[in-house]
Design an enzyme around this catalytic site. Structure first.
Site, PDB file in Angstrom:
ATOM      1  N   PRO A   2       0.814  -1.199   0.000  1.00 56.56           N
ATOM      2  CA  PRO A   2       0.000   0.000   0.000  1.00 56.56           C
ATOM      3  C   PRO A   2       0.847   1.248   0.000  1.00 56.56           C
ATOM      4  O   PRO A   2       1.755   1.397   0.815  1.00 56.56           O
ATOM      5  CB  PRO A   2      -0.781  -0.114   1.315  1.00 56.56           C
ATOM      6  CG  PRO A   2      -0.322  -1.375   1.954  1.00 56.56           C
ATOM      7  CD  PRO A   2       0.949  -1.746   1.327  1.00 56.56           C
ATOM      8  N   GLU A   3       0.524   2.112  -0.907  1.00 56.77           N
ATOM      9  CA  GLU A   3       1.092   3.446  -0.888  1.00 56.77           C
ATOM     10  C   GLU A   3      -0.011   4.372  -0.370  1.00 56.77           C
ATOM     11  O   GLU A   3      -1.049   3.899   0.092  1.00 56.77           O
ATOM     12  CB  GLU A   3       1.580   3.822  -2.297  1.00 56.77           C
ATOM     13  CG  GLU A   3       2.584   2.786  -2.829  1.00 56.77           C
ATOM     14  CD  GLU A   3       3.169   3.112  -4.180  1.00 56.77           C
ATOM     15  OE1 GLU A   3       3.354   4.305  -4.464  1.00 56.77           O
ATOM     16  OE2 GLU A   3       3.432   2.188  -4.945  1.00 56.77           O
ATOM     17  N   HIS A  90      -3.571 -15.596   7.041  1.00 54.01           N
ATOM     18  CA  HIS A  90      -2.656 -14.532   7.479  1.00 54.01           C
ATOM     19  C   HIS A  90      -3.352 -13.429   8.253  1.00 54.01           C
ATOM     20  O   HIS A  90      -2.901 -12.290   8.245  1.00 54.01           O
ATOM     21  CB  HIS A  90      -1.893 -13.938   6.293  1.00 54.01           C
ATOM     22  CG  HIS A  90      -1.179 -14.970   5.472  1.00 54.01           C
ATOM     23  ND1 HIS A  90      -0.097 -15.662   5.934  1.00 54.01           N
ATOM     24  CD2 HIS A  90      -1.431 -15.454   4.231  1.00 54.01           C
ATOM     25  CE1 HIS A  90       0.306 -16.518   5.001  1.00 54.01           C
ATOM     26  NE2 HIS A  90      -0.492 -16.415   3.967  1.00 54.01           N
ATOM     27  N   ARG A 109       3.190 -11.054   4.544  1.00 57.36           N
ATOM     28  CA  ARG A 109       4.642 -10.918   4.737  1.00 57.36           C
ATOM     29  C   ARG A 109       5.023 -10.380   6.109  1.00 57.36           C
ATOM     30  O   ARG A 109       6.196 -10.401   6.471  1.00 57.36           O
ATOM     31  CB  ARG A 109       5.220 -10.025   3.627  1.00 57.36           C
ATOM     32  CG  ARG A 109       5.101 -10.691   2.264  1.00 57.36           C
ATOM     33  CD  ARG A 109       5.631  -9.820   1.169  1.00 57.36           C
ATOM     34  NE  ARG A 109       7.088  -9.731   1.189  1.00 57.36           N
ATOM     35  CZ  ARG A 109       7.793  -9.030   0.308  1.00 57.36           C
ATOM     36  NH1 ARG A 109       7.178  -8.346  -0.639  1.00 57.36           N
ATOM     37  NH2 ARG A 109       9.101  -9.015   0.362  1.00 57.36           N
TER      38      ARG A 109
END
Length: 269
Positions: A2-3, A90, A109
DNA sequence: AAAGACACCTGTCCGC
DNA sequence: TGCGGACAGGTGTCTT
């Protein structure tokens, strides 16, 4: 992942579901994110969510007993689901709301973070030294020129440096440089002001447009309702293994500071 | 102070 | 099919 546009999209999606909710229960399935989730987070049980704001790529969630500071890292996302719905893969944190809904933090991650602040989150060590918001008036041509003057490194690395300006990651750096016709390799201190003006304009335009489209979904980013963002269809060069949409020459890709840069060697000088 | 390399972690895709 | 390697939206920290 995400930006800035993806984080902004997340914040806007969270607000209607989270504001005024009481945190009936906080479940932490995996405390080992980028930093361990502090014990203080558990103490927020029974607190009420009072506001949700964004600063840079951080989500600042104000509760009646302190702030949750979230960062989505590379692969983080948030979903609003019924508390009884099964956990997605996750899922590391689950906030149960008093109305039977829940917020899930999902991050394959685990480069993301959940931190705590009992005072002003803008004074938090990780946040206090950041550069201006790109969509604010503080980010302007004079400011960028001043930053570039002292930097001999490539312009792409400068605009991706959160201590210069926040929120611009790999996708939007590539896209902004394409729109402004600047070669990503150009040394920052050798770019004339008129071109920096174009870069500032392009950054604001790209980010604003991406927010309108709900961000960019490449793989795992989803909005809080599970829908993808639609800015991917507006990308000119990022991930483009074909032709420049402007001149039809092949888009080039190379590695810059361990990140892939995409650009057109004809349109960007 | 600035610049570059590296670390963290998991999943996916591609070539052999 | 299986395996190894490259690659993926971020950024703090360490070394030069």
């Amino acid at each position: 992942m995400p930006e800035l546009p993806e984080v902004e999209t997340t914040v806007r999606g969270l607000r209607p579901h989270c504001l005024d909710q009481r945190l009936a229960k906080i479940e932490i399935f995996q405390p080992r994110l980028r930093w361990p989730i502090p014990d203080a987070i558990r103490q927020l049980t029974d607190a009420r969510i009072e506001s949700i704001e964004r600063r840079a790529k951080y989500i600042l969630m104000q509760t009646s007993k302190g702030y949750m500071i979230w960062h989505l890292g590379m692969s983080g996302s948030m979903r609003i689901l019924d508390a009884a719905d099964p956990s997605p893969a996750h899922e590391h944190v689950k906030l149960h709301f008093s109305n039977g809904q829940s917020l899930r933090y999902i991050d394959p991650r685990r480069f993301g973070a959940l931190l705590f602040s009992d005072g002003d989150p803008l004074q938090h060590k990780l946040i206090a030294t950041l550069g201006p918001e790109p969509l604010s008036d503080d980010f302007n041509t004079d400011y960028l020129q001043q930053q570039c003057k002292k930097r001999a490194t490539a312009i792409k690395q400068v605009i991706m440096d959160a201590h210069c300006v926040v929120g611009i990651g790999n996708i939007y750096a590539c896209e902004s440089l394409f729109l402004s016709g600047i070669n990503p390799k150009t040394r920052a201190n050798r770019i004339r002001k008129v071109r920096l003006q174009r870069l500032v304009d392009s950054i604001k335009q790209v980010l604003a447009q991406a927010i309108l489209q709900g961000g960019t979904t490449l793989q795992d980013f989803t909005r809080t309702d599970g829908q993808p963002g639609y800015f991917a269809q507006s990308l000119n060069v990022y991930g483009n293994q074909g032709e420049c949409p402007n001149c039809a020459r092949p888009v080039k890709r190379f590695t810059q500071a361990q990140r892939s840069t995409y650009y057109c060697s004809r349109c960007q000088r």
